[in-house]
Design a protein around this motif. Structure first.
Motif, PDB file in Angstrom:
ATOM      1  N   LEU B 180       1.075  -3.409  37.567  1.00 55.31           N
ATOM      2  CA  LEU B 180       1.319  -2.029  37.110  1.00 55.31           C
ATOM      3  C   LEU B 180       2.575  -1.432  37.735  1.00 55.31           C
ATOM      4  CD1 LEU B 180      -2.204  -0.360  36.955  1.00 55.31           C
ATOM      5  CD2 LEU B 180      -0.754  -1.121  35.073  1.00 55.31           C
ATOM      6  N   ASP B 181       2.827  -1.781  39.012  1.00 56.48           N
ATOM      7  CA  ASP B 181       4.059  -1.299  39.650  1.00 56.48           C
ATOM      8  C   ASP B 181       5.281  -1.880  38.947  1.00 56.48           C
ATOM      9  OD1 ASP B 181       2.738   0.260  41.403  1.00 56.48           O
ATOM     10  OD2 ASP B 181       3.145  -0.931  43.207  1.00 56.48           O
ATOM     11  N   MET B 182       5.191  -3.172  38.621  1.00 59.36           N
ATOM     12  CA  MET B 182       6.314  -3.819  37.915  1.00 59.36           C
ATOM     13  C   MET B 182       6.511  -3.198  36.529  1.00 59.36           C
ATOM     14  SD  MET B 182       7.584  -5.972  39.987  1.00 59.36           S
ATOM     15  CE  MET B 182       7.171  -4.825  41.268  1.00 59.36           C
ATOM     16  N   LEU B 183       5.381  -2.809  35.933  1.00 66.03           N
ATOM     17  CA  LEU B 183       5.449  -2.190  34.602  1.00 66.03           C
ATOM     18  C   LEU B 183       6.218  -0.865  34.659  1.00 66.03           C
ATOM     19  CD1 LEU B 183       4.352  -2.642  31.699  1.00 66.03           C
ATOM     20  CD2 LEU B 183       2.427  -1.198  32.311  1.00 66.03           C
ATOM     21  N   LYS B 184       6.000  -0.118  35.772  1.00 61.97           N
ATOM     22  CA  LYS B 184       6.724   1.163  35.927  1.00 61.97           C
ATOM     23  C   LYS B 184       8.224   0.918  36.051  1.00 61.97           C
ATOM     24  CE  LYS B 184       2.945   3.478  38.333  1.00 61.97           C
ATOM     25  NZ  LYS B 184       2.420   3.778  39.663  1.00 61.97           N
ATOM     26  N   LEU B 185       8.591  -0.137  36.808  1.00 61.21           N
ATOM     27  CA  LEU B 185      10.021  -0.443  36.975  1.00 61.21           C
ATOM     28  C   LEU B 185      10.625  -0.860  35.633  1.00 61.21           C
ATOM     29  CD1 LEU B 185       9.906  -2.442  40.355  1.00 61.21           C
ATOM     30  CD2 LEU B 185      10.478  -0.049  40.000  1.00 61.21           C
ATOM     31  N   HIS B 186       9.874  -1.680  34.896  1.00 61.47           N
ATOM     32  CA  HIS B 186      10.314  -2.139  33.565  1.00 61.47           C
ATOM     33  C   HIS B 186      10.539  -0.933  32.643  1.00 61.47           C
ATOM     34  CE1 HIS B 186       9.953  -4.108  29.624  1.00 61.47           C
ATOM     35  NE2 HIS B 186       8.775  -3.544  29.403  1.00 61.47           N
ATOM     36  N   ALA B 187       9.581  -0.002  32.658  1.00 61.33           N
ATOM     37  CA  ALA B 187       9.670   1.170  31.780  1.00 61.33           C
ATOM     38  C   ALA B 187      10.865   2.051  32.150  1.00 61.33           C
ATOM     39  CB  ALA B 187       8.379   1.985  31.857  1.00 61.33           C
ATOM     40  N   HIS B 188      11.086   2.245  33.455  1.00 60.16           N
ATOM     41  CA  HIS B 188      12.187   3.130  33.847  1.00 60.16           C
ATOM     42  C   HIS B 188      13.551   2.499  33.632  1.00 60.16           C
ATOM     43  CE1 HIS B 188       9.000   5.636  35.531  1.00 60.16           C
ATOM     44  NE2 HIS B 188       9.875   6.611  35.361  1.00 60.16           N
ATOM     45  N   ASP B 238      14.326  -0.086  45.677  1.00 54.42           N
ATOM     46  CA  ASP B 238      13.333   0.403  46.638  1.00 54.42           C
ATOM     47  C   ASP B 238      11.918   0.144  46.117  1.00 54.42           C
ATOM     48  OD1 ASP B 238      12.206   1.585  48.798  1.00 54.42           O
ATOM     49  OD2 ASP B 238      13.195   3.511  48.609  1.00 54.42           O
ATOM     50  N   GLY B 239      11.735   0.405  44.824  1.00 50.23           N
ATOM     51  CA  GLY B 239      10.414   0.191  44.221  1.00 50.23           C
ATOM     52  C   GLY B 239      10.008  -1.269  44.281  1.00 50.23           C
ATOM     53  N   LEU B 240      10.957  -2.149  44.086  1.00 50.20           N
ATOM     54  CA  LEU B 240      10.678  -3.589  44.076  1.00 50.20           C
ATOM     55  C   LEU B 240      10.315  -4.079  45.478  1.00 50.20           C
ATOM     56  CD1 LEU B 240      10.819  -5.829  41.908  1.00 50.20           C
ATOM     57  CD2 LEU B 240      13.107  -6.360  42.708  1.00 50.20           C
ATOM     58  N   VAL B 241      11.022  -3.550  46.485  1.00 48.56           N
ATOM     59  CA  VAL B 241      10.816  -4.050  47.854  1.00 48.56           C
ATOM     60  C   VAL B 241       9.683  -3.300  48.560  1.00 48.56           C
ATOM     61  CG1 VAL B 241      11.925  -4.409  50.098  1.00 48.56           C
ATOM     62  CG2 VAL B 241      13.234  -4.746  47.991  1.00 48.56           C
ATOM     63  N   PHE B 242       9.701  -1.975  48.452  1.00 43.73           N
ATOM     64  CA  PHE B 242       8.753  -1.182  49.260  1.00 43.73           C
ATOM     65  C   PHE B 242       7.667  -0.478  48.433  1.00 43.73           C
ATOM     66  CE2 PHE B 242      12.815  -1.108  51.624  1.00 43.73           C
ATOM     67  CZ  PHE B 242      12.404  -1.791  52.756  1.00 43.73           C
ATOM     68  N   GLY B 243       7.710  -0.593  47.134  1.00 44.84           N
ATOM     69  CA  GLY B 243       6.731   0.131  46.320  1.00 44.84           C
ATOM     70  C   GLY B 243       7.166   1.576  46.126  1.00 44.84           C
ATOM     71  N   PHE B 244       6.245   2.393  45.625  1.00 46.00           N
ATOM     72  CA  PHE B 244       6.614   3.780  45.308  1.00 46.00           C
ATOM     73  C   PHE B 244       6.316   4.698  46.486  1.00 46.00           C
ATOM     74  CE2 PHE B 244       6.189   1.664  41.285  1.00 46.00           C
ATOM     75  CZ  PHE B 244       7.348   2.083  40.639  1.00 46.00           C
ATOM     76  N   THR B 245       7.366   5.201  47.097  1.00 43.32           N
ATOM     77  CA  THR B 245       7.252   6.112  48.241  1.00 43.32           C
ATOM     78  C   THR B 245       7.887   7.449  47.828  1.00 43.32           C
ATOM     79  OG1 THR B 245       9.429   5.543  49.088  1.00 43.32           O
ATOM     80  CG2 THR B 245       7.592   4.122  49.787  1.00 43.32           C
ATOM     81  N   PRO B 246       7.731   8.486  48.661  1.00 42.03           N
ATOM     82  CA  PRO B 246       8.372   9.771  48.292  1.00 42.03           C
ATOM     83  C   PRO B 246       9.888   9.676  48.158  1.00 42.03           C
ATOM     84  CG  PRO B 246       6.701  10.121  49.963  1.00 42.03           C
ATOM     85  CD  PRO B 246       6.828   8.633  49.811  1.00 42.03           C
ATOM     86  N   ARG B 247      10.473   8.569  48.612  1.00 42.26           N
ATOM     87  CA  ARG B 247      11.931   8.405  48.444  1.00 42.26           C
ATOM     88  C   ARG B 247      12.336   8.410  46.975  1.00 42.26           C
ATOM     89  NH1 ARG B 247      11.291   4.657  52.655  1.00 42.26           N
ATOM     90  NH2 ARG B 247      11.165   2.925  51.202  1.00 42.26           N
ATOM     91  N   ILE B 248      11.378   8.107  46.098  1.00 45.14           N
ATOM     92  CA  ILE B 248      11.732   8.078  44.664  1.00 45.14           C
ATOM     93  C   ILE B 248      12.257   9.441  44.193  1.00 45.14           C
ATOM     94  CG2 ILE B 248      10.121   6.214  44.049  1.00 45.14           C
ATOM     95  CD1 ILE B 248       8.416   8.447  42.692  1.00 45.14           C
ATOM     96  N   PHE B 249      11.849  10.521  44.926  1.00 43.82           N
ATOM     97  CA  PHE B 249      12.322  11.844  44.492  1.00 43.82           C
ATOM     98  C   PHE B 249      13.817  12.020  44.738  1.00 43.82           C
ATOM     99  CE2 PHE B 249       7.735  12.654  45.208  1.00 43.82           C
ATOM    100  CZ  PHE B 249       7.434  12.846  43.874  1.00 43.82           C
ATOM    101  N   PHE B 250      14.303  11.351  45.805  1.00 39.78           N
ATOM    102  CA  PHE B 250      15.747  11.386  46.055  1.00 39.78           C
ATOM    103  C   PHE B 250      16.471  10.653  44.921  1.00 39.78           C
ATOM    104  CE2 PHE B 250      19.435   9.024  47.770  1.00 39.78           C
ATOM    105  CZ  PHE B 250      20.278  10.113  47.959  1.00 39.78           C
TER     106      PHE B 250
END
Lengths: 108, 427
Positions: B180-188, B238-250
């Motif tokens: 599902l995490d990979m799916l989010k990266l694919h979609a974005h 970042d998403g690929l290596v560390f997953g989804f963290t609050p850094r995504i807002f930056f």
């Protein structure tokens, strides 16, 4: 484009202009004379009529069809001459080149 | 015009299949929605929602965008399209690939059908990218539009490759991270890379033409390019290596900054336009931009809320709002001109011919704008409030939108030449 009664080719240019009024920019739905796209007409070559003109934007998607229209219109009134188009970008077209009629049609 | 190139559009048989097939997929999407109103309140990873998302992204959005890109690349690059045969090959691959993927998601049968579909879509993306690159290669002038178009083609390839890997992973799991995490990266990658950057590039060339407007603030577009790409690359890495963290807002902030810079540039063109009246297709663009802005405000809700409703609302604003409004409008800024060029160009100046805007029903376009807005609002309200009745009503209205759109596309494509009886011969 201005016409002068003293112009040696006044009659021919009047006929040509009248024909070019039938060529309409398909996007703006205004004819190319009122848009101010035509800069000049040249009848000095006995076998050709040359139009110096521009387009509202360089590489206008409908440029090819406008030029075809110009050639068709001139071939219709001067069948004995080759219709040629000299396309120029200098001076670049801007809305101040439009006639009052053209501006009215675009609600300016 | 000796040294001035008027780029020629590719033949109609290259471009029209994309429009026809895209319209058909849009209708299919609306019919698929009719069968799934009960599934709009749960998780987005369901067979039917995956099938509908891929119908919207590939069959509808990418199909029409491929067609219009092949028509507009010569205008943007100021040179002829490199290869019509490659364009047709990409059409075949995209159509069959999208069909296989959609069917395999709907039936949820991971395996050869899904993987073959994914591989064909990757092939279509590759052919499109090479064709776009080689078309631009023949052009000497450098422009920000070319940067956006090349980058978007690259992102499309990344997106489709990631999709193919996910399809393989569904059959034979091999990805170490959550699917599902990979799916989010694919979609974005698809939304922010492919769709948004192509739209930014193409609009920055076409909007000034359509409005007779201009903006001298070209740095805004370069800034937009840097921000959109930097934000997306950082988000994905970042998403690929560390997953989804609050850094995504930056990272999202960077992307939003890029989008805002582009919108300011568009607004500047709008303010400095000669053509005061805004026609119906361009009004669709306004609604499209509005939906994009709303969607860009939603990621905090997506991140902090565990309610899947937000993901659906986000998807609705992006697919049914931003992309669909844009295509519903821009189809009628491109398709009638393509058909007109084929049917009437040779008659222009000889006899009075209809204008491109006369080739479709303007009244239908007005209804289309109104009912699609109503449909989107009902769907969003229905999903947010979990009211199936609202969702059902929204879906039926979406079907009416699709019917109007397809009707108008068919009207344009099969417009019969009416000469000389209906045309006035001037001389």
């Amino acid at each position: 484009m201005q016409l002068s009664i003293d112009d040696r080719w006044f009659r021919e240019k009047t006929i040509a202009l009248s024909a070019l009024y039938q060529v309409v920019d398909p996007e703006l739905c205004v004819n190319i004379i009122d848009l101010g796209l035509v800069y000049g007409l040249d009848f000095d070559d006995a076998s050709a009529v040359t139009v110096t003109m521009t387009l509202s934007t360089p590489h206008c998607p409908m440029g090819e069809s406008i030029i075809t229209g110009v050639k068709n219109a001139l071939s219709g009134v001067f069948p004995e001459k080759i219709a040629e188009v000299q396309l120029v970008w200098d001076p670049a077209w801007n809305y101040t080149m439009m006639t009052e009629e053209g501006r009215a049609q675009l609600n300016l | 015009m000796a040294d001035i190139n008027i780029a020629k559009a590719p033949p109609n048989y290259v471009v029209l299949p994309f429009y026809g097939t895209g319209a058909l997929f849009f209708l299919v999407l609306a019919v698929m929605m009719l069968f799934t109103p009960g599934e709009w309140g749960g998780h987005y990873f369901t067979p039917h929602l995956l099938a509908m998302t891929h119908t919207a992204a590939l069959g509808w959005g990418s199909m029409i965008i491929f067609g219009s890109a092949y028509q507009l690349l010569p205008v943007i690059c100021e040179s002829d399209l490199f290869s019509s045969k490659m364009a047709l090959a990409s059409y075949g691959c995209l159509t069959v690939g999208a069909g296989l993927l959609i069917a395999s998601f709907w039936l949820f049968t991971p395996g050869w059908m899904m993987i073959t579909g994914g591989a064909l879509v990757v092939t279509a993306a590759g052919i499109y990218g090479v064709n776009a690159y080689l078309t631009m290669g023949s052009c000497k002038r450098y422009s920000v539009q070319k940067l956006f178009i090349l980058a978007s083609a690259g992102w499309l390839l990344v997106t489709t490759l990631a999709g193919l890997l996910l399809a393989i992973n569904l059959y034979e799991p091999f990805i170490f991270r959550s699917h599902l995490d990979m799916l989010k990266l694919h979609a974005h990658a698809g939304l922010a890379g492919w769709f948004r950057q192509l739209i930014t590039g193409v609009s920055s060339k076409l909007v000034p033409i359509f409005l007779l407007g201009k903006s001298g603030k070209i740095r805004l577009l370069y800034g937009s390019f840097v921000c959109q790409n930097a934000g997306l690359v950082l988000f994905l890495a970042d998403g690929l290596v560390f997953g989804f963290t609050p850094r995504i807002f930056f990272y999202e902030g960077l992307i939003v900054l890029g989008v805002v810079a582009w919108l300011i540039w568009l607004f500047d063109c709008y303010r400095n336009r000669v053509r005061k009246a805004i026609d119906l297709p361009m009004r669709h663009v306004f609604f499209s931009c509005l939906c994009l802005l709303i969607a860009l405000l939603l990621p905090p809700a997506l991140y902090y809320s565990h309610d899947h409703v937000w993901a659906l609302v986000y998807g609705l604003f992006l697919f049914q709002g931003w992309i669909t409004f844009l295509i519903l409008g821009m189809t009628f800024k491109t398709l009638p001109f393509i058909v007109w060029n084929y049917r009437y160009k040779h008659l222009s100046g000889k006899i009075k011919v209809p204008m491109p805007k006369h080739l479709y029903h303007e009244k239908w376009l007005r209804y289309q704008l109104g009912i699609h807005t109503a449909s989107l609002l009902l769907l969003v309200a229905g999903v947010a409030l979990r009211q199936e009745a609202l969702i059902r009503t929204g879906i039926w209205i979406a079907l009416a939108t699709a019917a109007l759109y397809v009707g108008n596309v068919v009207t344009v494509m099969f417009y019969k030449i009416k000469t000389p009886a209906d045309a006035t011969v001037h001389r």
